[in-house]
Scaffold this motif. Sequence first.
Motif, short mmCIF file in Angstrom:
data_model
loop_
_atom_site.label_atom_id
_atom_site.label_comp_id
_atom_site.label_asym_id
_atom_site.label_seq_id
_atom_site.Cartn_x
_atom_site.Cartn_y
_atom_site.Cartn_z
N LYS A 56 0.81 -1.32 0.18
CA LYS A 56 -0.05 0.07 0.00
C LYS A 56 0.78 1.03 -0.06
O LYS A 56 1.84 1.24 0.81
N TYR A 57 0.70 2.20 -0.89
CA TYR A 57 1.22 3.61 -0.96
C TYR A 57 0.41 4.59 -0.89
O TYR A 57 -0.75 4.55 -1.15
N SER A 58 0.99 5.74 -0.49
CA SER A 58 0.20 7.06 -0.55
C SER A 58 0.95 8.05 -1.50
O SER A 58 2.21 7.98 -1.48
N LYS A 59 0.23 9.09 -2.08
CA LYS A 59 1.12 9.96 -3.06
C LYS A 59 1.98 10.84 -2.21
O LYS A 59 1.60 11.37 -0.99
N ALA A 103 9.19 3.35 -13.47
CA ALA A 103 10.08 2.73 -12.53
C ALA A 103 10.87 3.79 -11.86
O ALA A 103 10.79 4.14 -10.61
N ASP A 104 11.29 4.87 -12.75
CA ASP A 104 12.03 6.00 -12.00
C ASP A 104 11.36 7.07 -11.31
O ASP A 104 11.76 7.81 -10.60
N LEU A 105 9.99 7.26 -11.77
CA LEU A 105 9.19 8.13 -11.03
C LEU A 105 8.40 7.77 -9.94
O LEU A 105 8.09 8.40 -8.95
N PHE A 106 8.05 6.32 -9.85
CA PHE A 106 7.53 5.73 -8.64
C PHE A 106 7.95 6.16 -7.35
O PHE A 106 7.02 6.71 -6.56
N PRO A 107 9.46 6.07 -7.00
CA PRO A 107 9.81 6.69 -5.77
C PRO A 107 9.73 7.93 -5.51
O PRO A 107 9.48 8.47 -4.35
N ILE A 108 9.46 8.87 -6.55
CA ILE A 108 9.40 10.26 -6.21
C ILE A 108 8.04 10.45 -5.89
O ILE A 108 7.65 11.45 -5.20
N LEU A 109 7.03 9.67 -6.69
CA LEU A 109 5.79 10.17 -6.56
C LEU A 109 4.79 9.39 -5.30
O LEU A 109 3.79 9.82 -4.82
N TYR A 110 5.42 8.13 -5.03
CA TYR A 110 4.88 7.41 -3.77
C TYR A 110 5.60 7.05 -2.64
O TYR A 110 7.06 6.95 -3.06
N HIS A 111 5.21 6.99 -1.55
CA HIS A 111 5.77 6.24 -0.48
C HIS A 111 5.02 5.39 0.23
O HIS A 111 3.75 5.40 0.40
#
Length: 504
Positions: free
Chosen positions: A345-348, A494-502
């Motif tokens: 589960k992640y949130s923005k 892939a490269d945007l995911f860690p920037i957009l979600y935690h």
Amino acid sequence: MRLNELLKYNDIVIQCHDNPDADALASGYGLWWYFKNNNKKVRLIYRGKNMIRKSNLTIMLDKLNIPVSYEPDFADVPELLVTVDCQYGQRNVTKTPAKHIAIIDHHQIIDDFPEHSEVKNGIGSASTIIWDLLKKEGLDVNDEPLLATALYYGLYTDTNKFSEISHPLDKDMQDELVINRSIIVEMSNSNISLDELKVTGNAILNYEYFSDHKYLIIKSEPCDPNILGVMSDFSLETAGVDVCLSYYISQSEVKFSVRSCIKEVHANELAAFLAKGIGGGGGHIYKAGGTLRPEKLMHLFPLQTDEQYVNFSTNILHERMERYFDTYEIIYAKEMTLDASEMKKYSKTTQELGYVKLDDIFPDNTEITIRTLDGDMDVLIDTTTYLMIGLAGEVYPITENELRNSYKTLDKPFDKTFEYAPSIRNTATGKKKKVMSFAKTAISVGKTKIYAKPLTKKVKLFTALNEERYYTGEIGDYIAFREDDPHDISIIQADLFPILYHEV
Ligand SMILES: [Mn+2]
């Protein structure tokens, strides 16, 4: 590189590749015009065994006054030699000694660059690169209608009548050039010789059909690359044929053309897959094409003889075609849901994006075309439509409600630079404006949670909102769905995911 860097030289020779095509001639002509305007001693030449004979090219030389001369025995050593549409030292261009070398090209980079070079891989023609370079010097090629027509024809022929264009700069040139249409029509109707008509027929006669995935492979003798498009366009009309690949193998390259008429296969994506690591490929959803480079193939397999080269190229295309259909999974989000037990589960994450109020740019009810690196998008302006600009310069429309619900809008300008800054064109008048000068900052405040996991297999996703056109997820990208709507499935790079979600 800027063209004015080359003005320190006085004795300049521009060389097209041997057996020059329209793009080599047009880009050489553009460069010749630039140096001529700057009062340089400049010559435009081509060398090699053959003099130009193709009818469309003889019409081009004649009607567009291309100042080129055939110099098989060229013996001068100029101060500067510029190779256009090819790279110095490659086997398709006869070596001309010179004190300084420059190259302007749009083919795959394979060698070390000389001191001056402009090589852009994703661009459809060398003509586009010249057009762009001339523009940067403040010149308008529309002042020289024959040159404008030549550049247009260079792109036209290098992209299979524009059908294999993928870069926005190519589209910009196509839109902006003011051309002599009747000369273009004349040239494009002398494109195939009677011999080539026979080549076309023979190639089609010997098609190979693969019934498991309904595709056709057509191998041709070396011919004008545009003829490959003719073969596959025609063959795709056959019942039971969803995808068609046509190709030829010549000394200097393997050229191929891809067509698809089903929504599950995008021709441009298939073309990129076929050429991955050994050349380049791209184009549109239905029509695309590409090139395999012998130099790159040699890295995979030591090619000693011509026969080995031909066999290896043939096999690799067949094998990749077969493999392509097994490399991905298709998800139709409207009918399917994902298994949350394998996902986290992640949130923005809070972040700054750009937003643009569309009726600030053009009045209500105007039809516009938004151009980005990812392609063109047609939108009708109304007073409640906004445009969001993402971190990678991607652009998507959003309603005022969605904007208010998910973002806090600020009055602060959103100034970021992207590889290609998105532009907006009024479809009716052609008037163009830069999106970024209207962009302001929005901060995401979304509270929605998602479930997500990295992909272990490539995915083609038809979202609930877009059942016609799939989004591609590569291995390593994330697939996700909204906690409050399991059918709202999306793919995040892939490269945007860690920037957009935690993770939560
Ligand atoms: Mn070219």
